[in-house]
Design an enzyme around this catalytic site. Structure first.
Site, short mmCIF file in Angstrom:
data_model
loop_
_atom_site.label_atom_id
_atom_site.label_comp_id
_atom_site.label_asym_id
_atom_site.label_seq_id
_atom_site.Cartn_x
_atom_site.Cartn_y
_atom_site.Cartn_z
N GLU A 96 0.83 -1.22 0.00
CA GLU A 96 0.00 0.00 0.00
C GLU A 96 0.86 1.26 0.00
O GLU A 96 0.71 2.14 0.86
CB GLU A 96 -0.95 -0.02 1.20
CG GLU A 96 -1.92 -1.19 1.15
CD GLU A 96 -2.98 -1.19 2.24
OE1 GLU A 96 -2.72 -0.64 3.31
OE2 GLU A 96 -4.05 -1.77 2.01
N GLU A 103 -5.50 -8.24 -1.43
CA GLU A 103 -6.19 -8.12 -0.14
C GLU A 103 -7.64 -7.78 -0.42
O GLU A 103 -7.93 -6.93 -1.27
CB GLU A 103 -5.60 -7.00 0.74
CG GLU A 103 -4.30 -7.33 1.38
CD GLU A 103 -3.85 -6.25 2.36
OE1 GLU A 103 -4.71 -5.64 3.03
OE2 GLU A 103 -2.64 -6.01 2.44
C1 BG6 Z 1 -4.60 -3.13 4.65
C2 BG6 Z 1 -3.26 -3.57 5.16
O1 BG6 Z 1 -4.63 -1.75 4.81
O2 BG6 Z 1 -5.75 -3.56 5.27
C3 BG6 Z 1 -3.29 -4.71 6.14
O3 BG6 Z 1 -2.39 -3.85 4.12
C4 BG6 Z 1 -4.50 -4.57 7.02
O4 BG6 Z 1 -2.08 -4.72 6.82
C5 BG6 Z 1 -5.75 -4.65 6.16
O5 BG6 Z 1 -4.56 -5.46 8.08
C6 BG6 Z 1 -7.06 -4.61 6.93
O6 BG6 Z 1 -7.07 -3.52 7.78
P1 BG6 Z 1 -7.38 -3.66 9.33
O7 BG6 Z 1 -7.13 -2.31 9.85
O8 BG6 Z 1 -8.78 -4.09 9.42
O9 BG6 Z 1 -6.41 -4.65 9.84
#
Ligand code: BG6
Length: 479
Positions: free
Chosen positions: A175, A376
């Site tokens: 990111e 993701e």
């Molecule tokens: C992304 C990141 O922003 O979202 C991860 O790359 C992160 O590291 C994921 O865990 C989900 O976000 P969160 O804040 O729910 O863990």
């Protein structure tokens, strides 16, 4: 039309959020090791050293460090073709500045990648997933220091050399465009020298922000060019948080504001990493925000040479942008925006928008014509066990099904999709809040927000569902 035959189904994690063993076998302290726990209403904090009596969730996390064989066996049982994880820089170079790497850290990842190989799982490795050595924060104020580029290169050269026969797919910075956001300042840029307080509280100037980000972009290009020259078998990708934003109204002023927002937040970094140069729209943004980067001819050459082979992003939610007042704000991944009246949201306020994924993939592919991987995606939710002791996470299945359907539509639209790795395929620590209660996994881990739990692993309903999805290459999405 459906998914490619060689579609890479799998899951994604990050070292700092699941490995634990934060000070084991010579590992140094990284930025997340100094982050305490928080909640959605109370941000986690960063401290300058480990303070007694405070809880630091990364220290144990779910202890993948000691459970990796069991966890990878479960991933294999689901049928994973790919497993996205990161190397924690501080296992290899504890302060980031050593001349020689830490052999125990190198050995750990060799074991992990060999375990993947045993099951025919392809590792997809993020070189930097919010894991900056704290030593580099103290020495250079994180990525504000140009010197960090050289330290990052040394680290990458070592891991490329060591894992050249085990790893083919690499991502440079997780990111990377998150560095343009307030939360990304701490998590990604690490410009927090001497700062203690809420992770979203540090204020930096636009000049400092874009200087630090420029150093990351140069560092990324340098290691990509290096890898291309020495390891032709490697495939290197960028990684963006795609925060899809729509105009809230059809007022042309909202359309323009959305375009400008998207340029800076969603396109700027990938334009550099894929097209090899700063896009012209950033000139005006820099001028109007008092930013002067003084990019040298040599750096321009580096950016041109170090372009990536494929595009990757995280996608969880979308928001709206407006120039009008009285709009209701919603939360989001790293950044929020105006509420979209047509969408529902997760308990953490992230708006759920599968159609937005199809729209986004089309936009990205039209712009770059490179293969795309969604590295993701997922629903952070509070899982409760049923009377039978199992988690029946139909809400998660529903979220994932709709996003996979959206990807299938995008593939039918002509988008070249190469893979999908839903986030937190095993429950892990939340990056934004430090909670365990915000779970994403197909595998439940008995670990709780107060640090208790025996770390045992259990399959959720989504485990069996995803296994079937993979087995049928995304054809059967039914429960
Ligand atoms: C992304 C990141 O922003 O979202 C991860 O790359 C992160 O590291 C994921 O865990 C989900 O976000 P969160 O804040 O729910 O863990």
């Amino acid at each position: 039309m459906s998914f490619r035959k060689d579609f890479l189904w799998g899951g994604a994690c990050a070292a700092n959020q699941f490995e634990g063993a934060w000070d084991v076998d010579g590992k140094g302290v990284s930025v997340p090791d100094l982050c305490t726990n928080g909640t959605k209403d109370c941000p986690k904090s960063i401290t300058t050293k480990v303070e007694p009596g405070r809880l630091y969730p990364s220290h144990e996390a779910i202890d993948f460090y000691h459970h990796y064989k069991e966890d990878i066996a479960l991933f294999a049982e689901m049928g994973f073709k790919v497993f996205r994880t990161s190397i924690n820089w501080t296992r290899i170079f504890p302060t980031g500045m050593e001349e020689k790497p830490n052999e125990a850290g190198l050995q750990f990842y060799e074991n992990v990648f060999k375990e993947c190989q045993k099951y025919g799982i392809e590792p997809l490795v993020t070189l930097s997933h919010y894991e900056l050595p704290y030593g580099l924060v103290e020495a250079y104020n994180g990525w504000a220091g140009e010197e960090v580029i050289g330290h990052f290169e040394r680290y990458c050269h070592v891991v490329f050399e060591r894992y050249q026969h085990l790893v083919k797919y690499w991502l440079t910075f997780n990111e990377i465009n998150g560095g343009t956001t307030q939360l990304g300042t701490t998590l990604s840029l690490g410009t927090v020298k001497g700062y203690s307080g809420p992770v979203n509280g540090i204020q930096i100037t636009p000049q400092l922000r874009y200087t630090a980000l420029h150093h990351q972009l140069v560092a990324s290009a340098k290691v990509v060019a290096y890898a291309h020259a020495l390891y032709p078998q490697f495939q290197l990708g960028d990684m963006n948080v795609f925060l899809t934003a729509y105009p809230l109204t059809c007022d042309p002023k909202d359309i323009l504001a959305t375009q400008q927002h998207n340029n800076v937040l969603n396109w700027f970094c990938s334009d550099v990493q894929i097209r090899g140069a700063y896009p012209s729209y950033m000139d005006r943004y820099f001028r109007e925000n008092g930013i002067d980067l003084q990019i040298t001819e040599e750096e321009k050459e580096i950016l041109k040479k170090g372009t990536v082979d494929f595009y990757t992003c995280s996608y969880y939610m979308s928001t709206c942008i407006t120039t009008h007042e009285n709009s209701e704000e919603v939360a989001g991944n790293l950044a929020g925006g105006a509420k979209n009246p047509y969408l529902t949201a997760s308990e953490w306020g992230w708006q759920i928008d599968p159609d937005g994924l199809r729209y986004t993939l089309n936009e990205i592919y039209e712009r770059y014509q490179l293969p795309i991987m969604v590295v993701e995606n997922g629903l952070g939710a509070r899982d409760e066990k049923g009377a039978d002791g199992r988690v029946h996470d139909s809400y998660r299945i529903d979220y994932l099904r709709k996003h996979i359907e959206a990807m299938r539509e995008a593939a039918e639209d002509g988008v070249d999709l190469m893979g999908y790795t839903p986030w937190g395929c095993i429950d892990l620590v939340s990056a934004s809040t430090g909670e365990m209660a915000k779970r994403y996994g197909f595998i439940y881990v008995n670990k709780f927000d107060d640090g208790t739990g025996d770390l045992s692993r259990e399959k959720k309903d989504s485990f069996d569902w995803y296994q079937k999805v993979i087995r049928t290459n995304g054809e059967d999405l039914t429960d």
